[in-house]
Design a protein around this motif. Structure first.
Motif, PDB file in Angstrom:
ATOM      1  N   MET A   1      -3.555  -3.833  -3.231  1.00  0.00           N
ATOM      2  CA  MET A   1      -4.831  -3.290  -2.780  1.00  0.00           C
ATOM      3  C   MET A   1      -4.979  -3.546  -1.277  1.00  0.00           C
ATOM      4  N   LYS A   2      -5.403  -2.544  -0.557  1.00  0.00           N
ATOM      5  CA  LYS A   2      -5.561  -2.654   0.891  1.00  0.00           C
ATOM      6  C   LYS A   2      -6.839  -3.398   1.246  1.00  0.00           C
ATOM      7  N   SER A   3      -6.823  -4.049   2.394  1.00  0.00           N
ATOM      8  CA  SER A   3      -7.995  -4.792   2.846  1.00  0.00           C
ATOM      9  C   SER A   3      -8.866  -3.954   3.783  1.00  0.00           C
ATOM     10  N   TYR A   4      -8.711  -2.631   3.744  1.00  0.00           N
ATOM     11  CA  TYR A   4      -9.545  -1.726   4.537  1.00  0.00           C
ATOM     12  C   TYR A   4      -9.710  -0.402   3.809  1.00  0.00           C
ATOM     13  N   LYS A   5     -10.680   0.366   4.242  1.00  0.00           N
ATOM     14  CA  LYS A   5     -10.922   1.701   3.655  1.00  0.00           C
ATOM     15  C   LYS A   5     -11.257   2.659   4.781  1.00  0.00           C
TER      16      LYS A   5
END
Length: 120
Positions: A1-5
């Motif tokens: 899961m990425k730590s940004y969107k």
């Protein structure tokens, strides 16, 4: 899961007054959000009723002008200016001018109709 969107498809909030509201982050895009960030365009002649929100609101004007009646004081902001209006402050937002006003609005906690307290 990425730590940004990255948000490239904001939620367009339906309105009946000609105002464009594109919510990039907030309750329309993520339940129980702590902040809302929206790009808005208020057409010439637009206004909202007075309200006393339960959130702080920051506004940055990109183009045009926007009028704020804060308590009993009228403030007009132009492109490049910004304002913070603290929660529990009675305010009315409008664009009584002849050109549209484009701006960014940030609310904390996130904007919600339950928290805006608009007058009739």
């Amino acid at each position: 899961m990425k730590s940004y969107k990255i948000q490239d498809a904001p939620f367009v909030v339906p309105t009946t007054d000609g105002k464009l509201i594109e919510e990039h982050f907030g309750n329309a895009t993520n339940r129980d959000s702590k902040i809302s960030i929206a790009h808005m365009v208020a057409p010439a002649g637009w206004s909202e009723p007075f309200q006393t929100p339960l959130f702080d609101e920051y506004t940055y004007i990109i183009k045009g002008k926007k009028q704020f009646i804060i308590e009993d004081e009228t403030v007009v902001l132009e492109a490049g200016q910004s304002i913070k209006i603290e929660k529990n402050t009675r305010v009315q937002y409008s664009n009584p001018f002849t050109v549209a006003c484009e701006y960014i609005s940030i609310c904390t906690p996130a904007f919600s109709m339950d928290l805006v307290n608009r007058e009739d």
